[in-house]
Design a protein around this motif. Structure first.
Motif, mmCIF file in Angstrom:
data_model
loop_
_atom_site.group_PDB
_atom_site.id
_atom_site.type_symbol
_atom_site.label_atom_id
_atom_site.label_comp_id
_atom_site.label_asym_id
_atom_site.label_seq_id
_atom_site.Cartn_x
_atom_site.Cartn_y
_atom_site.Cartn_z
ATOM 1 N N THR A 124 0.830 -1.198 0.000
ATOM 2 C CA THR A 124 0.000 0.000 0.000
ATOM 3 C C THR A 124 0.868 1.252 0.000
ATOM 4 O OG1 THR A 124 -0.138 -0.066 2.415
ATOM 5 C CG2 THR A 124 -1.921 -1.117 1.179
ATOM 6 N N THR A 125 2.103 1.129 0.443
ATOM 7 C CA THR A 125 3.071 2.217 0.380
ATOM 8 C C THR A 125 4.447 1.598 0.160
ATOM 9 O OG1 THR A 125 3.870 4.221 1.494
ATOM 10 C CG2 THR A 125 3.525 2.267 2.865
ATOM 11 N N MET A 126 5.437 2.437 -0.153
ATOM 12 C CA MET A 126 6.788 1.945 -0.408
ATOM 13 C C MET A 126 7.753 2.591 0.578
ATOM 14 S SD MET A 126 6.831 1.901 -4.610
ATOM 15 C CE MET A 126 8.074 0.608 -4.774
ATOM 16 N N GLY A 127 8.849 1.923 0.815
ATOM 17 C CA GLY A 127 9.849 2.418 1.751
ATOM 18 C C GLY A 127 11.214 2.480 1.110
ATOM 19 N N ASN A 128 12.226 2.047 1.856
ATOM 20 C CA ASN A 128 13.605 2.101 1.374
ATOM 21 C C ASN A 128 14.109 0.757 0.863
ATOM 22 O OD1 ASN A 128 14.006 4.851 1.824
ATOM 23 N ND2 ASN A 128 14.471 4.514 3.992
ATOM 24 N N HIS A 178 10.155 9.614 2.731
ATOM 25 C CA HIS A 178 9.601 10.649 3.608
ATOM 26 C C HIS A 178 9.308 10.044 4.985
ATOM 27 C CE1 HIS A 178 6.876 13.742 5.135
ATOM 28 N NE2 HIS A 178 7.285 14.540 4.151
ATOM 29 N N PRO A 179 9.691 10.713 6.061
ATOM 30 C CA PRO A 179 9.607 10.087 7.386
ATOM 31 C C PRO A 179 8.196 9.929 7.940
ATOM 32 C CG PRO A 179 10.351 12.362 7.571
ATOM 33 C CD PRO A 179 10.333 12.043 6.111
ATOM 34 N N SER A 180 7.210 10.674 7.434
ATOM 35 C CA SER A 180 5.891 10.626 8.075
ATOM 36 C C SER A 180 4.728 10.538 7.094
ATOM 37 C CB SER A 180 5.703 11.870 8.959
ATOM 38 O OG SER A 180 5.861 13.065 8.204
ATOM 39 N N LYS A 181 4.995 10.453 5.810
ATOM 40 C CA LYS A 181 3.931 10.422 4.813
ATOM 41 C C LYS A 181 3.266 9.042 4.805
ATOM 42 C CE LYS A 181 3.316 12.541 0.259
ATOM 43 N NZ LYS A 181 2.741 11.564 -0.643
ATOM 44 N N GLU A 182 1.923 9.019 4.729
ATOM 45 C CA GLU A 182 1.203 7.743 4.774
ATOM 46 C C GLU A 182 1.436 6.917 3.515
ATOM 47 O OE1 GLU A 182 -3.321 5.990 5.558
ATOM 48 O OE2 GLU A 182 -3.009 8.140 5.215
ATOM 49 N N PHE A 183 1.398 7.569 2.357
ATOM 50 C CA PHE A 183 1.576 6.859 1.090
ATOM 51 C C PHE A 183 2.755 7.471 0.335
ATOM 52 C CE2 PHE A 183 -3.059 6.591 1.882
ATOM 53 C CZ PHE A 183 -3.140 5.217 2.072
ATOM 54 N N ALA A 184 3.768 6.659 0.092
ATOM 55 C CA ALA A 184 4.928 7.083 -0.685
ATOM 56 C C ALA A 184 5.226 6.007 -1.714
ATOM 57 C CB ALA A 184 6.137 7.301 0.222
#
Length: 739
Positions: A152-156, A208-214
């Motif tokens: 649902t979102t992406m990280g590192n 982004h440290p606090s964004k819900e969807f990246a």
């Protein structure tokens, strides 16, 4: 010598059904035999080759010879009479690109079987030598679920999932395959643009440290855009800074390496607002892009400042005014792309409406909005044409309402008044996240809805796989048919699809009494089980779960159209057949309204069924929140009792709980329905159920009769009327369409 041994007679008592032995020469075919016969018949129908007759016309309906016709990768030309016959075509939808120097290009998506006897007549308009065709697509990215369906979102982390549509090792070829079916509308345009709503990174490290969807897209996936002729990407959106400054720098680098022009984001305010000037033939375009989604609720915002990168800020009126005026003063045709508003709505919010008004007073030539992920309409603001919302172009949202976007071709001539000569809207269907062109009902459905939510001066005329948008000198629809119905006292649903073609709409209703009437819109779209898209597959039914061999598209005997859905069961399989709709069906915000928090709450499940010894037909209905699928209630409702019957309707009314009832920490109200159809096994023998023309109707517009008459203000996308009357009434329905 023959010896016969006589055996003693032993009487056996048994139930007839348990002990009878069928003579294969006397009994009828078994269900398996019938299914095999049907499969063979359907395969024969599917394998049939068909022809398509074309008639190309210029101004005054004069025959247009030597028109280039591209179909299935082949090139053809019309004869001296402007005619062409294509032969040996498989069943299914077909996209044709029609072009001739000095004339407006046309891309049509049709089913060849509709034009075997009567030709498909297409008129190409004359173009001036100084005109250009600009194509605009909506929200675009190649990350998240394209790379890992579970995300649902992406990280590192860099996903590399075996079943994913895009993997790091095949990113370029996968992206090219992903966009292939929309190439006809973009490749031949003089200029093509999308809203690139994604950073472009090779190695994600700074999410982004606090964004819900990246999310991010791999650099090689940009070939999915270069391959179809995209020239420019708008970057003024709320995702360009998902990976902060490092991600922005990578994005700018890779976008430029791919050969795209861009605007809307930069390493500081000046770069972000700077208009991009692009030469298209003898015309200079000035392009501005900005977002109203600033991220002010985060420590790290999304917008550029004097010493920080990000997107241009649409809420900064002073900087926005300067950018638009700079683009206007230094170009022949200035285009402003605005990113903002509430997601998942039919029309712009009041704030974006305000921004359209503000920007239009700076006198650009065209305005385009992004962000709602739902295709919206068209309007004029102080004489400036506006595309109110394009929805998704290449995107992987699994929300049903986002599956239909629109790409818009705009023909311009800066030497003429008005500069915007014409526009054409092409519906884009995201089938399992892959964009495709569509024709038939699905195209007409979206075109009519776009017309409904457009400005009062706008007309949109449905065509084969497109809609012609008139900002000026709009034509008027003409009445094409009337239908008179006499209804007894009680409650009724009138299915308008039964009485008029899909490009028409009910424009007037007269009544002998004073019934209560409400217009309704289908939220499901795919209850006709037809295959309207232009891919290489035929007879797809992709929005329904039907992996069982007992649930199959039936290509013969459909209630309307080419196919319905067949569910087969025997008494020896005591498990009910279950056919879920894949997506949650969300009710839509009331439009117009002060807030998108208000939503329609009255629904009806409606459709047609035909049974041959069918078991009990029921529906599982679960009422949930729009986000997170939090469950308010779940029930199984009976729709049709067991038996044999010809085509007949069923109906079940649904009222969503009022907004005082909420769930979860965010206090979410009821906004959606999940549904599945079921057929129980028969008491004995073999059962067949056919379903067709299903709909989840949202009741949205109460009708007020004035002296027994109601008239529509414009074309609309409503296909149902709920009627409640205490006495018998006679209704006369008037249907209109554009010539």
């Amino acid at each position: 010598m023959n010896i016969y041994k006589l055996l003693p007679f032993v009487p056996v008592m048994c139930a007839l059904s348990a002990c009878s032995v069928e003579d294969p020469y006397e009994s009828g075919p078994t269900q398996a035999q019938e299914q095999e016969q049907q499969r063979q018949q359907e395969q024969t129908q599917q394998d049939q080759k068909r022809g398509l007759n074309l008639q190309l016309q210029g101004s005054g309906d004069a025959a247009l010879s030597d028109v280039s016709v591209e179909a299935l990768g082949n090139q053809y030309r019309t004869d001296e009479q402007g005619q062409l016959t294509l032969t040996d075509l498989n069943t299914g939808m077909l996209t044709l690109t029609l072009s001739k120097p000095g004339y407006q290009r046309a891309v049509v998506t049709v089913n060849s079987r509709d034009y075997q006897d009567n030709p498909l007549a297409v008129q190409l308009k004359r173009l001036s030598a100084t005109s250009s065709e600009l194509m605009f697509g909506g929200d675009t990215m190649f990350g998240r679920r394209y790379m890992d369906p579970s995300l649902t979102t992406m990280g590192n982390l860099l996903p590399d999932v075996e079943e994913a549509m895009i993997r790091p090792g095949n990113a370029a070829s996968s992206a090219i395959a992903l966009t292939q079916f929309v190439k006809p509308i973009t490749a031949s345009a003089d200029f093509a643009s999308v809203n690139l709503e994604s950073p472009v990174l090779a190695a994600p490290t700074t999410v982004h440290p606090s964004k819900e969807f990246a999310f991010f897209s791999l650099p090689d996936t940009l070939q999915g855009l270069t391959e179809i002729g995209i020239d420019y990407v708008a970057l003024g959106n709320n995702h360009v800074f998902d990976y902060q400054q490092k991600g922005l720098e990578d994005t700018l680098k890779y976008v430029e390496q791919a050969g795209f022009s861009h605007s809307g984001a930069g390493n500081n305010t000046a770069e972000a607002y700077a208009p991009r000037l692009v030469e298209v033939g003898n015309t200079t375009l000035g392009l501005v892009s900005a977002t109203s989604i600033t991220g002010d609720d985060h420590l790290v915002t999304y917008i550029a400042t004097a010493d920080k990168g990000g997107a241009a800020d649409l809420t900064d009126s002073t900087a926005l005014r300067a950018a638009v005026e700079q683009a206007r003063d230094n170009s022949d045709y200035a285009i402003v792309q605005l990113h903002g508003g509430d997601e998942y709505s039919y029309a712009p919010t009041r704030y974006i409406d305000n921004r359209f008004e503000f920007v239009s007073r700076r006198e650009p030539d065209l305005m385009i909005a992004h962000h709602p992920h739902v295709a919206q309409g068209f309007a004029l603001y102080n004489g400036v044409p506006a595309l109110l919302g394009l929805g998704n172009f290449v995107f992987e949202q699994n929300r049903h309402e986002t599956l239909l976007g629109v790409a818009v071709s705009v023909t311009i001539d800066p030497t003429q008044t008005p500069k915007t000569q014409s526009a054409r809207a092409y519906p884009v269907y995201l089938e399992d996240y892959q964009p495709k062109l569509v024709g038939g009902f699905l195209s007409d459905y979206l075109i009519r809805r776009l017309a409904e939510f457009s400005g009062p001066e706008i007309a949109i005329v449905p065509g084969p796989g497109f809609g012609d948008v008139y900002f000026h000198q709009a034509p008027a629809p003409q009445e094409i048919d009337t239908v008179t119905l006499t209804l007894p006292s009680g409650e009724h649903i009138i299915d308008l699809r039964e009485y008029a073609p899909s490009h028409a709409f009910v424009s007037k209703i007269s009544s002998t009494g004073q019934p209560e009437m409400t217009l309704g819109r289908d939220l499901m779209w795919f209850g006709d089980f037809e295959d309207w898209d232009n891919d290489n597959e035929t007879n797809e039914v992709t929005r329904w779960e039907h992996e069982s061999d007992d649930i199959t598209p039936c290509l013969t005997g459909a209630m309307r159209g080419l196919q319905g859905m067949c569910l087969s069961r025997t008494q020896f399989n005591n498990r009910p057949l279950r056919m879920p709709f894949k997506q949650t069906l969300r009710t839509m915000p009331i439009t117009p309204a002060e807030s998108t928090l208000q939503a329609y709450s009255e629904l009806s499940l409606f459709g047609y069924a035909k049974g041959d010894n069918a078991g009990d037909v029921s529906a599982e209905l679960t009422i949930v929140t729009a986000e997170d699928n939090l469950e308010f209630s779940s029930e199984e409702v009976s729709l049709i009792k067991p038996g044999s019957y010809d085509w007949k309707t069923f109906r079940h009314d649904i009222s969503l709980p009022d907004d005082s009832q909420t769930l979860g920490s965010e206090q979410l109200p009821a906004r959606a329905v999940k549904l599945a159809f079921k057929q129980a096994p028969p008491e004995k023998g073999e059962a067949t159920l056919m379903l067709d023309q299903l709909a989840l109707i949202s009741w949205q517009k109460p009708l007020s009769l004035n002296n027994g008459l109601w008239q529509a203000e414009r074309m609309h996308g409503m296909d149902f009327i709920a009627v409640q009357t205490s006495n018998s009434v006679t209704l006369t329905l008037h249907f209109s369409a554009y010539n």
